[in-house]
Write an enzyme that holds these catalytic residues in place. Structure first.
Site, PDB file in Angstrom:
ATOM      1  N   LYS A 120       0.829  -1.211   0.000  1.00 34.55           N
ATOM      2  CA  LYS A 120       0.000   0.000   0.000  1.00 34.55           C
ATOM      3  C   LYS A 120       0.862   1.260   0.000  1.00 34.55           C
ATOM      4  CE  LYS A 120      -2.893   0.837   3.547  1.00 34.55           C
ATOM      5  NZ  LYS A 120      -2.812   2.132   4.213  1.00 34.55           N
ATOM      6  N   ASP A 138      -6.890   1.356   0.619  1.00 31.94           N
ATOM      7  CA  ASP A 138      -6.979   1.480   2.072  1.00 31.94           C
ATOM      8  C   ASP A 138      -8.418   1.164   2.491  1.00 31.94           C
ATOM      9  OD1 ASP A 138      -8.492   3.635   1.346  1.00 31.94           O
ATOM     10  OD2 ASP A 138      -7.440   5.081   2.606  1.00 31.94           O
TER      11      ASP A 138
END
Ligand code: SF4
Length: 212
Positions: A120, A138
């Site tokens: 991420k 997210d």
């Protein structure tokens, strides 16, 4: 969601906010990397408050190494998990100096080799600092992708892979920010603001909040 609906969804989000930006404050790829490492399970507002003073004192791998782990912690101790984050940042700065000429690398493999940098974080840095059309999934993006039917999936990796196919090419660079902002301010976790949502008619969420 059909291709025409996907196109329309992003056209509307783009019209609302043609040049979406991260809410993290940074001046260089290095500052962005540090801010993103700090932002795990923390708010952007909280991270910005800490980094405003940190980056005045130290804004390069060398200068953060000079602060040392204890010195760094004094700047970031208002942020959750700061002990582990400080250790990761110090280790990352050391690797940047030793292996990457003190520069933040632009490719995924190199980024993910840094302590504290997972998929991420690498996606955020590649997208925001280097203009790669990556999508860092997210909690907000995961929720929006599932509720709308844009890219439903059981875990973040499935949603990321589906989004990379579902988002029309011309919207892929900014899709990450549009979806985060939509999730953070409109399609909120507890009570989505469906009556005010510009993609309400395209969204397939069955439990939309009613208008009255
Ligand atoms: S209609 Fe509601 S559930 Fe669907 S995207 Fe908008 S805010 Fe989210």
């Amino acid at each position: 969601m059909k291709a025409a609906a996907r196109e329309e969804l992003f056209a509307r989000l783009a019209e609302l906010n043609p040049h979406p930006k991260t809410e993290l404050v940074y001046r260089t790829p290095f500052e962005l990397l540090i801010a993103v490492i700090l932002s795990a399970q923390a708010t952007d507002v909280g991270v910005n408050k800490a980094t405003r003073k940190l980056f005045q004192a130290a804004d390069t791998p060398e200068s953060i190494l000079e602060l040392g782990e204890a010195g760094l912690k004094r700047f970031i101790n208002s942020i959750g998990l700061y002990n582990a984050k400080a250790a990761n940042i110090i280790a990352t700065c050391r690797i940047l100096v030793e292996r990457f000429d003190s520069q933040v690398p632009a490719d995924r493999e190199a980024l993910e080799s840094l302590p504290g940098v997972g998929r991420k974080t690498a996606n955020v840095v590649m997208n925001t600092a280097f203009g790669e059309p990556t999508i860092a999934v997210d909690t907000h993006i995961f929720r929006v992708a599932n509720r709308t039917g844009l890219a439903p999936g059981k875990n973040v990796r499935v949603v990321e892979d589906k989004l990379m196919k579902a988002v029309p090419g011309k919207y892929r660079l900014h899709a990450h920010h549009w979806l985060i902002l939509h999730g953070r301010y409109v399609c909120k976790a507890r009570k989505p603001d469906c009556p005010q949502c510009v993609v309400r008619d395209l969204c397939r969420y069955r439990a939309k909040t009613p208008t009255t």
